[in-house]
Design a protein around this motif. Sequence first.
Motif, PDB file in Angstrom:
ATOM      1  N   MET A  84      20.284  18.902  70.225  1.00 10.30           N
ATOM      2  CA  MET A  84      20.157  17.562  70.797  1.00 10.30           C
ATOM      3  C   MET A  84      21.325  17.261  71.734  1.00 10.30           C
ATOM      4  N   LEU A  85      22.523  17.636  71.362  1.00 10.49           N
ATOM      5  CA  LEU A  85      23.684  17.402  72.214  1.00 10.49           C
ATOM      6  C   LEU A  85      23.604  18.216  73.500  1.00 10.49           C
ATOM      7  N   ARG A  86      23.098  19.437  73.422  1.00 15.72           N
ATOM      8  CA  ARG A  86      22.933  20.257  74.628  1.00 15.72           C
ATOM      9  C   ARG A  86      21.831  19.703  75.511  1.00 15.72           C
ATOM     10  N   PHE A  87      20.878  19.016  74.927  1.00 18.25           N
ATOM     11  CA  PHE A  87      19.727  18.446  75.630  1.00 18.25           C
ATOM     12  C   PHE A  87      20.141  17.267  76.525  1.00 18.25           C
ATOM     13  N   LEU A  88      21.296  16.664  76.246  1.00 17.63           N
ATOM     14  CA  LEU A  88      21.740  15.476  76.995  1.00 17.63           C
ATOM     15  C   LEU A  88      22.142  15.844  78.419  1.00 17.63           C
ATOM     16  N   SER A  89      21.897  14.924  79.352  1.00 16.78           N
ATOM     17  CA  SER A  89      22.266  15.148  80.749  1.00 16.78           C
ATOM     18  C   SER A  89      23.766  14.934  80.946  1.00 16.78           C
ATOM     19  N   GLU A  90      24.235  15.157  82.166  1.00 17.72           N
ATOM     20  CA  GLU A  90      25.665  15.034  82.465  1.00 17.72           C
ATOM     21  C   GLU A  90      26.176  13.600  82.334  1.00 17.72           C
ATOM     22  N   ASP A  91      25.295  12.623  82.443  1.00 15.39           N
ATOM     23  CA  ASP A  91      25.692  11.221  82.281  1.00 15.39           C
ATOM     24  C   ASP A  91      26.218  10.943  80.876  1.00 15.39           C
ATOM     25  N   TRP A  92      25.879  11.797  79.942  1.00 19.20           N
ATOM     26  CA  TRP A  92      26.234  11.613  78.540  1.00 19.20           C
ATOM     27  C   TRP A  92      27.417  12.488  78.130  1.00 19.20           C
ATOM     28  N   ASN A  93      28.081  13.133  79.081  1.00 18.40           N
ATOM     29  CA  ASN A  93      29.169  14.069  78.756  1.00 18.40           C
ATOM     30  C   ASN A  93      30.267  13.445  77.907  1.00 18.40           C
ATOM     31  N   SER A  94      30.636  12.229  78.226  1.00 15.64           N
ATOM     32  CA  SER A  94      31.732  11.595  77.481  1.00 15.64           C
ATOM     33  C   SER A  94      31.359  11.415  76.005  1.00 15.64           C
ATOM     34  N   LEU A  95      30.137  10.977  75.743  1.00 15.11           N
ATOM     35  CA  LEU A  95      29.701  10.797  74.352  1.00 15.11           C
ATOM     36  C   LEU A  95      29.542  12.151  73.658  1.00 15.11           C
TER      37      LEU A  95
END
Length: 127
Positions: A28-39
């Motif tokens: 799920m964490l790898r699935f996130l886009s670059e906008d979510w990098n900080s989280l």
Amino acid sequence: MITRFTDIINGLKGFDRKFTNGELVSKMLRFLSEDWNSLRMLIENTKNVNTYPLEELYGTLIMYELNNFETKEKTKRSKEEMKEPPKKQIALKSTNDEGSSNTNMSDEELDDLVLLVKKLRGFRNNM
């Protein structure tokens, strides 16, 4: 995004593929886009991914999205407010003669007064 992820995982489970909680959280964490990098970096560095519950991750993602949306909306509104042109103000000329009559007005002053009255009428009609 969560629904899509769940659909993919459920499809794979249909083929007898087993996942541990740590695998699901990592995916799920790898699935996130670059906008979510900080989280993503925050979760990876502060939580044990193998024991972090998937439901808690879902809640964290939803809260982050809601807070991020509100922040973007406030920024957008403040930028729009800054782009508004300044309001025009109309000022009248003042005179010190209390007893003067309108017949002593120059043609230029009379034209200014007529223009002001027309603008005020237009303003009232637009309200």
